[in-house]
Design a protein around this motif. Structure first.
Motif, PDB file in Angstrom:
ATOM      1  N   PHE A   8      12.152  -0.319   7.943  1.00 24.38           N
ATOM      2  CA  PHE A   8      10.639  -0.019   8.171  1.00 24.38           C
ATOM      3  C   PHE A   8      10.616   1.368   8.061  1.00 24.38           C
ATOM      4  O   PHE A   8      11.165   2.163   8.651  1.00 24.38           O
ATOM      5  CB  PHE A   8      10.140  -0.460   9.272  1.00 24.38           C
ATOM      6  N   ASN A   9       9.774   1.777   7.150  1.00 27.79           N
ATOM      7  CA  ASN A   9       9.113   3.249   6.794  1.00 27.79           C
ATOM      8  C   ASN A   9       7.808   3.162   6.957  1.00 27.79           C
ATOM      9  O   ASN A   9       7.180   2.445   5.730  1.00 27.79           O
ATOM     10  CB  ASN A   9       9.967   3.615   5.427  1.00 27.79           C
ATOM     11  N   CYS A  10       6.980   3.764   7.522  1.00 30.57           N
ATOM     12  CA  CYS A  10       5.512   3.447   7.828  1.00 30.57           C
ATOM     13  C   CYS A  10       5.061   4.001   6.510  1.00 30.57           C
ATOM     14  O   CYS A  10       4.097   3.265   6.002  1.00 30.57           O
ATOM     15  CB  CYS A  10       5.238   4.351   9.145  1.00 30.57           C
ATOM     16  N   TYR A  11       5.243   5.098   5.992  1.00 29.28           N
ATOM     17  CA  TYR A  11       4.587   5.479   4.848  1.00 29.28           C
ATOM     18  C   TYR A  11       4.459   4.880   3.621  1.00 29.28           C
ATOM     19  O   TYR A  11       3.858   4.591   2.803  1.00 29.28           O
ATOM     20  CB  TYR A  11       5.009   6.958   4.736  1.00 29.28           C
ATOM     21  N   LYS A  12       5.987   4.391   3.425  1.00 34.46           N
ATOM     22  CA  LYS A  12       6.203   3.465   2.325  1.00 34.46           C
ATOM     23  C   LYS A  12       5.600   2.251   2.368  1.00 34.46           C
ATOM     24  O   LYS A  12       5.126   1.692   1.384  1.00 34.46           O
ATOM     25  CB  LYS A  12       7.729   3.292   2.300  1.00 34.46           C
ATOM     26  N   PHE A  13       5.615   1.554   3.491  1.00 33.40           N
ATOM     27  CA  PHE A  13       5.039   0.367   3.630  1.00 33.40           C
ATOM     28  C   PHE A  13       3.420   0.303   3.556  1.00 33.40           C
ATOM     29  O   PHE A  13       2.889  -0.561   2.971  1.00 33.40           O
ATOM     30  CB  PHE A  13       5.408  -0.320   5.110  1.00 33.40           C
ATOM     31  N   TRP A  14       2.848   1.523   4.125  1.00 34.44           N
ATOM     32  CA  TRP A  14       1.561   1.773   3.881  1.00 34.44           C
ATOM     33  C   TRP A  14       1.150   1.587   2.465  1.00 34.44           C
ATOM     34  O   TRP A  14       0.158   1.242   2.119  1.00 34.44           O
ATOM     35  CB  TRP A  14       0.821   2.762   4.639  1.00 34.44           C
ATOM     36  N   GLY A  15       1.879   2.313   1.689  1.00 31.35           N
ATOM     37  CA  GLY A  15       1.640   2.499   0.325  1.00 31.35           C
ATOM     38  C   GLY A  15       1.669   1.238  -0.433  1.00 31.35           C
ATOM     39  O   GLY A  15       0.954   0.811  -1.526  1.00 31.35           O
ATOM     40  N   GLU A  16       2.653   0.276   0.127  1.00 29.16           N
ATOM     41  CA  GLU A  16       2.811  -0.963  -0.405  1.00 29.16           C
ATOM     42  C   GLU A  16       1.641  -1.800  -0.414  1.00 29.16           C
ATOM     43  O   GLU A  16       0.944  -2.665  -1.287  1.00 29.16           O
ATOM     44  CB  GLU A  16       3.952  -1.780   0.116  1.00 29.16           C
ATOM     45  N   ILE A  17       1.017  -1.882   0.744  1.00 26.55           N
ATOM     46  CA  ILE A  17      -0.029  -2.574   1.328  1.00 26.55           C
ATOM     47  C   ILE A  17      -1.415  -2.291   0.978  1.00 26.55           C
ATOM     48  O   ILE A  17      -2.562  -3.034   1.006  1.00 26.55           O
ATOM     49  CB  ILE A  17       0.157  -3.110   2.891  1.00 26.55           C
ATOM     50  N   SER A  18      -1.519  -0.954   0.672  1.00 29.00           N
ATOM     51  CA  SER A  18      -2.795  -0.255   0.488  1.00 29.00           C
ATOM     52  C   SER A  18      -3.185   0.364  -0.679  1.00 29.00           C
ATOM     53  O   SER A  18      -4.021   0.716  -1.347  1.00 29.00           O
ATOM     54  CB  SER A  18      -3.173   0.828   1.482  1.00 29.00           C
ATOM     55  N   GLY A  19      -1.934   0.438  -1.477  1.00 33.43           N
ATOM     56  CA  GLY A  19      -1.819   1.381  -2.723  1.00 33.43           C
ATOM     57  C   GLY A  19      -2.317   2.701  -2.778  1.00 33.43           C
ATOM     58  O   GLY A  19      -2.486   3.556  -3.591  1.00 33.43           O
ATOM     59  N   GLN A  20      -2.305   3.323  -1.341  1.00 31.45           N
ATOM     60  CA  GLN A  20      -2.435   4.748  -1.118  1.00 31.45           C
ATOM     61  C   GLN A  20      -1.086   5.474  -0.978  1.00 31.45           C
ATOM     62  O   GLN A  20      -0.148   4.956  -0.482  1.00 31.45           O
ATOM     63  CB  GLN A  20      -3.487   4.880   0.280  1.00 31.45           C
ATOM     64  N   VAL A  21      -1.163   6.803  -1.713  1.00 32.25           N
ATOM     65  CA  VAL A  21      -0.008   7.502  -1.160  1.00 32.25           C
ATOM     66  C   VAL A  21      -0.303   8.488  -0.109  1.00 32.25           C
ATOM     67  O   VAL A  21      -1.335   9.171  -0.117  1.00 32.25           O
ATOM     68  CB  VAL A  21       0.471   8.414  -2.587  1.00 32.25           C
ATOM     69  N   VAL A  22       0.338   8.610   0.852  1.00 26.50           N
ATOM     70  CA  VAL A  22       0.328   9.505   1.850  1.00 26.50           C
ATOM     71  C   VAL A  22       0.830  10.706   1.623  1.00 26.50           C
ATOM     72  O   VAL A  22       2.225  11.008   1.641  1.00 26.50           O
ATOM     73  CB  VAL A  22       1.077   8.774   3.421  1.00 26.50           C
ATOM     74  N   VAL A  23       0.119  11.561   1.823  1.00 24.83           N
ATOM     75  CA  VAL A  23       0.374  13.211   1.502  1.00 24.83           C
ATOM     76  C   VAL A  23       0.259  13.960   2.890  1.00 24.83           C
ATOM     77  O   VAL A  23       0.888  15.036   3.028  1.00 24.83           O
ATOM     78  CB  VAL A  23      -0.273  13.703   0.330  1.00 24.83           C
ATOM     79  N   ALA A  24      -0.400  13.474   3.733  1.00 29.02           N
ATOM     80  CA  ALA A  24      -0.657  14.197   4.946  1.00 29.02           C
ATOM     81  C   ALA A  24      -1.086  13.315   5.780  1.00 29.02           C
ATOM     82  O   ALA A  24      -1.029  12.091   5.554  1.00 29.02           O
ATOM     83  CB  ALA A  24      -1.737  15.315   4.924  1.00 29.02           C
TER      84      ALA A  24
END
Length: 75
Positions: A8-24
């Motif tokens: 589990f990687n919060c930022y990577k998983f969020w990118g997978e389900i939302s299509g957003q890249v977390v930069v901050a």
């Protein structure tokens, strides 16, 4: 549940389900989840298991449950 969360990687998983890249640091929102069933599952989890005033925000515990659901269905 720890076995399900090994990768589990919060930022990577969020990118997978939302299509957003977390930069901050930002607030994850339910409306950003692209898959309708996963979005519904989050709302259900947020209302029944982690009741709070604002169910639009996706908290880390909720995201871990979504991750476990997604990875279980993929295997």
């Amino acid at each position: 549940m720890d076995h399900s969360l090994k990768k589990f990687n919060c930022y990577k998983f969020w990118g997978e389900i939302s299509g957003q890249v977390v930069v901050a640091k930002f607030s994850h929102r339910n409306a950003n989840i692209q898959h309708p069933t996963l979005r519904f599952m989050h709302r259900w989890i947020a209302m029944s298991l982690f009741s709070s005033q604002d169910i639009r925000c996706v908290r880390n515990d909720e995201m871990k449950l979504l991750f476990a659901i997604v990875k279980k269905n993929q295997s």
